[in-house]
Design an enzyme around this catalytic site. Sequence first.
Site, PDB file in Angstrom:
ATOM      1  CE  LYS A   1      -5.869  -8.997   0.148  1.00 22.90           C
ATOM      2  NZ  LYS A   1      -5.971  -7.454  -0.275  1.00 22.90           N
ATOM      3  CG  ASN A   2      -2.047  -7.618  -1.384  1.00 23.86           C
ATOM      4  OD1 ASN A   2      -3.519  -7.620  -1.485  1.00 23.86           O
ATOM      5  ND2 ASN A   2      -1.572  -7.814  -0.285  1.00 23.86           N
TER       6      ASN A   2
ATOM      7  CB  CYS B   1      -7.175  -2.883   6.183  1.00 24.21           C
ATOM      8  SG  CYS B   1      -7.383  -4.526   5.541  1.00 24.21           S
TER       9      CYS B   1
ATOM     10  NE  ARG C   1      -3.760   0.673   4.192  1.00 22.03           N
ATOM     11  CZ  ARG C   1      -4.204  -0.364   3.706  1.00 22.03           C
ATOM     12  NH1 ARG C   1      -5.143  -0.925   4.318  1.00 22.03           N
ATOM     13  NH2 ARG C   1      -3.490  -1.031   2.767  1.00 22.03           N
TER      14      ARG C   1
ATOM     15  CG  ASP D   1      -0.223  -7.715   4.245  1.00 20.03           C
ATOM     16  OD1 ASP D   1      -0.275  -7.794   2.900  1.00 20.03           O
ATOM     17  OD2 ASP D   1      -0.427  -6.891   4.868  1.00 20.03           O
TER      18      ASP D   1
ATOM     19  NE  ARG E   1     -11.412  -6.361   1.243  1.00 19.20           N
ATOM     20  CZ  ARG E   1     -10.405  -5.451   1.736  1.00 19.20           C
ATOM     21  NH1 ARG E   1     -10.335  -5.292   3.099  1.00 19.20           N
ATOM     22  NH2 ARG E   1      -9.452  -5.131   0.904  1.00 19.20           N
TER      23      ARG E   1
HETATM   24  C1  EPZ Z   1      -0.203  -2.862   0.168  1.00 24.82           C
HETATM   25  O1  EPZ Z   1      -1.087  -1.973   0.803  1.00 24.82           O
HETATM   26  C2  EPZ Z   1      -1.115  -4.221   0.372  1.00 24.82           C
HETATM   27  N1  EPZ Z   1      -2.388  -4.026  -0.205  1.00 24.82           N
HETATM   28  C3  EPZ Z   1      -1.354  -4.479   1.891  1.00 24.82           C
HETATM   29  O2  EPZ Z   1      -1.932  -5.785   2.115  1.00 24.82           O
HETATM   30  C4  EPZ Z   1      -0.158  -4.563   2.612  1.00 24.82           C
HETATM   31  O3  EPZ Z   1      -0.215  -4.241   3.993  1.00 24.82           O
HETATM   32  C5  EPZ Z   1       1.043  -3.401   2.048  1.00 24.82           C
HETATM   33  O4  EPZ Z   1       1.145  -3.386   0.629  1.00 24.82           O
HETATM   34  C6  EPZ Z   1       2.246  -3.440   2.715  1.00 24.82           C
HETATM   35  O5  EPZ Z   1       3.026  -4.597   1.989  1.00 24.82           O
HETATM   36  C7  EPZ Z   1      -2.687  -4.468  -1.429  1.00 24.82           C
HETATM   37  O6  EPZ Z   1      -1.636  -4.764  -2.113  1.00 24.82           O
HETATM   38  C8  EPZ Z   1      -3.955  -4.189  -2.077  1.00 24.82           C
HETATM   39  P1  EPZ Z   1       1.984   0.625   0.873  1.00 24.82           P
HETATM   40  P2  EPZ Z   1      -0.604  -0.305   0.235  1.00 24.82           P
HETATM   41  O7  EPZ Z   1       1.705   1.756   0.096  1.00 24.82           O
HETATM   42  O8  EPZ Z   1      -0.064  -0.396  -1.173  1.00 24.82           O
HETATM   43  C9  EPZ Z   1       2.462   4.663   3.392  1.00 24.82           C
HETATM   44  C10 EPZ Z   1      -3.650  -7.072   3.013  1.00 24.82           C
HETATM   45  O9  EPZ Z   1      -4.096  -7.423   4.024  1.00 24.82           O
HETATM   46  N2  EPZ Z   1       1.945   5.275   2.349  1.00 24.82           N
HETATM   47  O10 EPZ Z   1       3.271  -0.368   0.778  1.00 24.82           O
HETATM   48  O11 EPZ Z   1      -1.474   0.542   0.695  1.00 24.82           O
HETATM   49  C11 EPZ Z   1       1.500   3.908   4.054  1.00 24.82           C
HETATM   50  O12 EPZ Z   1       0.804   4.819   4.882  1.00 24.82           O
HETATM   51  C12 EPZ Z   1      -3.451  -5.503   2.810  1.00 24.82           C
HETATM   52  O13 EPZ Z   1      -3.588  -7.768   1.773  1.00 24.82           O
HETATM   53  C13 EPZ Z   1       2.106   6.650   2.246  1.00 24.82           C
HETATM   54  O14 EPZ Z   1       2.402   7.513   3.408  1.00 24.82           O
HETATM   55  O15 EPZ Z   1       0.747  -0.102   1.168  1.00 24.82           O
HETATM   56  C14 EPZ Z   1       2.280   2.675   5.103  1.00 24.82           C
HETATM   57  O16 EPZ Z   1       2.375   3.399   6.181  1.00 24.82           O
HETATM   58  C15 EPZ Z   1      -3.504  -4.617   4.015  1.00 24.82           C
HETATM   59  N3  EPZ Z   1       1.670   7.337   1.132  1.00 24.82           N
HETATM   60  C16 EPZ Z   1       3.477   2.493   4.137  1.00 24.82           C
HETATM   61  O17 EPZ Z   1       3.510   3.754   3.226  1.00 24.82           O
HETATM   62  C17 EPZ Z   1       1.197   6.657  -0.059  1.00 24.82           C
HETATM   63  O18 EPZ Z   1       0.820   7.137  -0.985  1.00 24.82           O
HETATM   64  C18 EPZ Z   1       3.337   1.359   3.087  1.00 24.82           C
HETATM   65  O19 EPZ Z   1       2.163   1.242   2.462  1.00 24.82           O
HETATM   66  C19 EPZ Z   1       1.481   5.279   0.017  1.00 24.82           C
HETATM   67  C20 EPZ Z   1       2.055   4.599   1.227  1.00 24.82           C
END
Ligand code: EPZ
Length: 420
Positions: free
Chosen positions: A22-23, A117, A122, A305, A397
């Site tokens: 998915k991701n 989610c 986020r 995840d 989803r």
């Molecule tokens: C991706 O989300 C995945 N979603 C998430 O999977 C997954 O949990 C996550 O990566 C971590 O592996 C998709 O790929 C669509 P991050 P993403 O940016 O990109 C902070 C699922 O269930 N952050 O790696 O949103 C953020 O708040 C979903 O499949 C900022 O502060 O995750 C978090 O604490 C849920 N500012 C950390 O970084 C930003 O601009 C990691 O988030 C971006 C992120």
Amino acid sequence: MDYIVINGQKPLNGTVNISGAKNAAVAILPAAIASNGICVIDNLPQIEDVTTLITAMESFGAQCTLTAPDTLVVDARGVNSWTLDDKLAKNMRASYYFMGALLGKFKEAVVPLPGGCDFGSRPIDYHLKGFIALGATCVQEHGAVKIKADKLRGANIYLDCPSVGATINIMIAAVFAEGTTIIENAAKEPHVVDTANFLNKLGAKIGGAGTNTIRITGVSALGGGEYTVIPDPIETGTYMIAAAITGGDVTVENIIPKHMDSVTAKLREMGCAITEGGDWIRIQSDSTLRPCEIKTAYYPGFPTDLQPQMATLLCRANGTSTITENIFEQRFRYIGELKRLGAQLKVEGRMAVTEGDCEFTGTRVIASDLRAGAALVIAGLCAKGETIIGGVHHLDRGYEKFEEKFRTLGADIKRIQRDG
Ligand code: EPZ
């Protein structure tokens, strides 16, 4: 709204075929919009997030044709808009990848702030900082981000944390930036590598994906190409954990075992017998499980995840386990519903603790997000009696045919369709 009914305590046995990731798919599809050719994308998971993205791609003027249930042909040559409809963006977080694709191709993008989610704020500040470093301006108004650039120029970008979304989004935009872009402290997840490989198939020049330093040399345009999405590591881990909790014997196939190393190590530590082949893993469990410590981390650490699913399994271990969530600030919200099935989990800040030996008994529960729903299904599979799970749209989803796949493994699980 549909719901799922499970009669638990049936060991899962047999073989399950894992779908595309998915991701990876939710990054590759928006990236295809930046192509000036025809893309054939194979092994797409048949999930709602993909359906939503196809609708969004068509709203920009792309021609999308499913030539098989998991194969999409995208002709983005007719894309003539760079504004994403608010309704489409609300359904999922990955809509933010259209920012990088449209900014790269048209030097302009208007994309509503993402949904997705609900486990913490986020933000997307790292994404926007990267676009600004490439020469764009970003203005947030009316719930959308307007991004524009006269020209994109290569830059050295250091991410405050190895954000998956920011790494991929900046990488897509940087494909079209003049000169070289270096992304430091980049995310190394398999779907980052998959998206880079897809873009390189279209003519991009990306090196270092999968390490913490990604180098992109800009090109003027991308052509078309064929690409096969990697298997889903999170779907794989979900079935591995379900096999362990039911005391089953399950082979997950069409996977990349290397992507599962952190999960395999933890399940072995808990006492599961695990054997690996080139594209399969077999999990055998007699459901006597040892406790352990889980700390979620960026890849190749234990994936956040799979945290809810693993917490459910640890409730069944014979001793005290801890689960520390290091990626998201509020990813224990599912525990309330899990407790209604019999989980004993105490949350102290970023850590949840269980003394194990929990007896799960069926009742009515509601999924609050995709992976929380997976945890409830896993609990229902080992609960005594009947578990009824609402909020199934969250599961749709990200999990393809999940009740069918569990049924082929011997689970007593069915979906009750409800209108409205
Ligand atoms: C991706 O989300 C995945 N979603 C998430 O999977 C997954 O949990 C996550 O990566 C971590 O592996 C998709 O790929 C669509 P991050 P993403 O940016 O990109 C902070 C699922 O269930 N952050 O790696 O949103 C953020 O708040 C979903 O499949 C900022 O502060 O995750 C978090 O604490 C849920 N500012 C950390 O970084 C930003 O601009 C990691 O988030 C971006 C992120």
